[in-house]
Design an enzyme around this catalytic site. Structure first.
Site, PDB file in Angstrom:
ATOM      1  N   SER A   1       0.872  -1.218   0.008  1.00 59.00           N
ATOM      2  CA  SER A   1       0.095  -0.025  -0.106  1.00 59.00           C
ATOM      3  C   SER A   1       0.885   1.125  -0.046  1.00 59.00           C
ATOM      4  O   SER A   1       1.700   1.268  -0.795  1.00 59.00           O
ATOM      5  CB  SER A   1      -0.932  -0.132   1.152  1.00 59.00           C
ATOM      6  OG  SER A   1      -1.869   1.063   1.049  1.00 59.00           O
TER       7      SER A   1
ATOM      8  N   GLU B   1      -9.127  -4.775  -5.144  1.00 54.17           N
ATOM      9  CA  GLU B   1      -8.360  -4.102  -3.949  1.00 54.17           C
ATOM     10  C   GLU B   1      -9.539  -3.224  -3.164  1.00 54.17           C
ATOM     11  O   GLU B   1      -9.363  -2.876  -1.969  1.00 54.17           O
ATOM     12  CB  GLU B   1      -7.325  -2.964  -4.461  1.00 54.17           C
ATOM     13  CG  GLU B   1      -6.112  -3.749  -5.242  1.00 54.17           C
ATOM     14  CD  GLU B   1      -5.272  -3.986  -4.211  1.00 54.17           C
ATOM     15  OE1 GLU B   1      -5.295  -3.570  -3.032  1.00 54.17           O
ATOM     16  OE2 GLU B   1      -4.193  -4.455  -4.480  1.00 54.17           O
TER      17      GLU B   1
ATOM     18  N   HIS C   1      -8.096  -5.150  -0.467  1.00 51.75           N
ATOM     19  CA  HIS C   1      -6.925  -4.633  -0.210  1.00 51.75           C
ATOM     20  C   HIS C   1      -6.097  -4.810   1.233  1.00 51.75           C
ATOM     21  O   HIS C   1      -7.219  -4.876   2.152  1.00 51.75           O
ATOM     22  CB  HIS C   1      -6.923  -2.850  -0.171  1.00 51.75           C
ATOM     23  CG  HIS C   1      -5.653  -1.935  -0.060  1.00 51.75           C
ATOM     24  ND1 HIS C   1      -4.712  -2.037  -0.992  1.00 51.75           N
ATOM     25  CD2 HIS C   1      -5.223  -1.243   0.857  1.00 51.75           C
ATOM     26  CE1 HIS C   1      -3.804  -1.418  -0.519  1.00 51.75           C
ATOM     27  NE2 HIS C   1      -4.047  -0.878   0.528  1.00 51.75           N
TER      28      HIS C   1
END
Length: 560
Positions: A216, A349, A460
């Site tokens: 990330s 995600e 995610h």
């Protein structure tokens, strides 16, 4: 009752005795680095009972307080005596991850530039080194063992390093000029990598075999470090999970507006940026952080697809600047640290977008009404073209009906717009200059705390619990997937390629890098089993190519 009371007392006494004995039996170890002697601990990994040594809370930078607030970090000073490195030090200043309104108390400390080293053998001379950079939207996170337990990598004879870097306003305030050029958190990372080069050999690591690894915002950080010449020679491989500098959320394109808004709230003139920064350095910590939080998120919600409120930003070309040219230009030119890269994304995600609270449905009306906001900020600054592109995107993903009524389509849109397509673009660009091993992680297991299966896809950060030991339970398949990923990643750290030999543990799969001259993009599908495929998310890729061809200012994904 009396018997039960006695038994409870005995049980408590036994537990206390075990705790005391355990503390007494804790084995320690000392090593000496140029800055001084360090006291660490001996521990055992959780999966296969491998002995390792940990050294926590070693200072790598001077406390960034006073005149060092909103400034590049300086190396730490040596210490006298023995440094107790058996406990973790404070994380950098932040709110809790679920406190977006900044209504609670801040945690952490400005004095937070500490590094942790975990090694399977400090007497070794050639162990590969894995440096972890945590994510958290550049506003949350830390490098502590309690957050990311590296047991699985330690079992692969890898030295593991983690550290803290400044977050939020303290890490990313920018005046768009020399007074505060920004990216202080990334400059912390740069200093940490220099520390690794100078010191990791004392922990058994090889400074010429360093891999940087992030997820990330941590992945975006890795990508920035790849692109800055100031990081040349500090690492030799890179792993990027679910983020690149081509992802629009990864950039702060409104830095000066946020800074001016903070100044106005604190009744500080914005006319002289040098004086503005000087005044901000004297603002009490809690006042500064809470004010910046409110002002930053207020501006963010005016256009949430344009970029995070506190994140990397383009800098003026001044001494120490690390990000002075748009990423698309740098990646296309090849003038960057072209090292082998392992990178990819999760299959959906943005799956968390399907579970947003109902009251945010009103916020989604903003995009129903102002369709231009659906067009990527980097597409064009022509207002007519932005409207036309936004209408086209609205029809493609939501059939021109209310966005809030299409949760799965919202997930698909945000995943494509903010994650998958830009990451693939970055991978294809970099494949021209060095090997890029591309993947899509699609396993929907039980170990991840974010594994809501109401909607399709792997969300995610669901991959993180397969790299790092989780407190959650692992099913047999979860363990298999975790061991597969850790083996692939560890091979890359050791050899620069994830499948150096035909390995029965990987079903004899050979993970081939992207061929820059081929029309198809090769990638590894990571699921319960693994296998090579081509062209991930091709429909979204083709669609956005047509949008760029029709409405884009140019063929590149710019950062503006």
């Amino acid at each position: 009752m009396e018997k039960g009371f006695i038994l409870r007392c005995l049980k408590s006494l036994i537990l206390v005795m075990f705790q005391v004995v355990g503390e007494c039996l804790t084995e320690t170890v000392e090593i000496t680095i140029p800055d001084g002697t360090i006291l660490g601990q001996v521990d055992i990994t959780s999966r296969h009972n491998v002995t390792y040594y940990n050294f926590k809370g070693i200072p790598f930078g001077q406390p960034p307080v006073g005149d060092l607030r909103f400034a590049a970090p300086l190396p730490n000073s040596p210490w006298n005596g023995t440094l107790d490195a058996t406990t973790e030090r404070s994380q950098c200043v932040q709110f809790s991850s679920d406190d977006l309104l900044g209504l609670g108390d801040i945690s952490g400390d400005e004095d937070c530039l500490y590094i942790n080293v975990y090694t399977p053998d400090y007497n070794a001379t050639d162990l590969p080194v894995l440096v972890w950079i945590y994510g958290g939207a550049f506003i949350n996170g830390n490098g502590n063992y309690t957050s990311f337990k590296p047991d699985f990598f330690l079992e692969q004879d890898i030295v593991y390093v983690s550290f803290n870097y400044r977050l939020g306003v303290l890490g990313f305030l920018s005046t768009d000029d020399e007074a505060s050029s920004g990216n202080w958190g990334i400059k912390d990372q740069l200093l940490a990598l220099k520390w690794v080069q100078h010191n990791i050999a004392y922990f058994g690591g090889n400074p010429k075999k360093v891999t940087i690894f992030g997820e990330s915002a941590g992945s975006v950080s890795v990508h920035l470090l790849i692109q800055t010449t100031l990081a040349e020679g500090l690492f030799h491989r890179a792993i990027m999970c679910s983020g690149s500098t081509l992802n629009l959320w990864s950039l702060n394109t409104r830095a000066i507006q946020i800074t001016n808004s903070i100044a106005a709230t604190l009744d500080i003139s914005k006319d002289n940026t040098t004086e503005l920064v000087k005044r901000l350095r004297s603002v009490p910590l809690e006042t500064l952080v809470k004010t910046s939080w409110v002002n930053g998120w207020e501006l963010f919600f005016m256009d949430g697809l344009r970029g995070l409120p506190f994140a990397p930003t383009l800098e003026p070309n001044v001494a120490g600047a690390i990000y002075v040219s748009p990423s698309d230009e740098v990646l296309t030119s090849g003038h960057y640290n072209s090292v082998p890269v392992l990178m990819g994304f999760n299959s959906q995600e943005a799956v968390a977008a399907g579970s947003i609270p109902f009251y945010l449905d009103l916020y989604l009306l903003t995009y129903d009404i102002n369709k231009a906001l659906l067009a990527p900020w980097s597409l064009t600054q022509n207002s007519i073209d932005r409207i036309l592109a936004g209408k086209n995107i609205k029809n493609k993903y939501f059939q021109n009906t209310a966005i809030a009524t299409h949760r799965q389509q919202l997930i698909n849109f945000v995943s494509a717009d903010q994650f998958n397509r830009p990451i693939r673009k970055a991978a294809v660009s970099m494949a021209k200059y060095a090997p890029v091993y591309f993947y899509e992680f699609g396993y929907q297991g039980n170990v991840s705390s974010s594994g809501d299966r109401t909607y399709e896809g792997t969300g995610h950060a669901e991959d993180v619990d397969y790299y790092f030991k989780s407190a959650n339970s692992y099913s047999t398949t979860d363990v298999k997937v975790s061991e597969t990923i850790v083996l692939l990643w560890s091979n890359f750290v050791k050899y620069g390629e994830p499948t150096p030999v035909n390995d029965p543990r990987l079903n004899y799969t050979i993970w081939t890098p992207i061929d820059p001259d081929a029309s198809d993009v090769a990638y590894l599908s990571l699921n319960e089993s693994i296998g090579m495929q081509v062209n991930p998310k091709q429909d979204d890729w083709d669609y956005y190519q047509t949008i760029w061809d029709k409405y884009g200012d140019n063929e590149l994904l710019t950062t503006y």
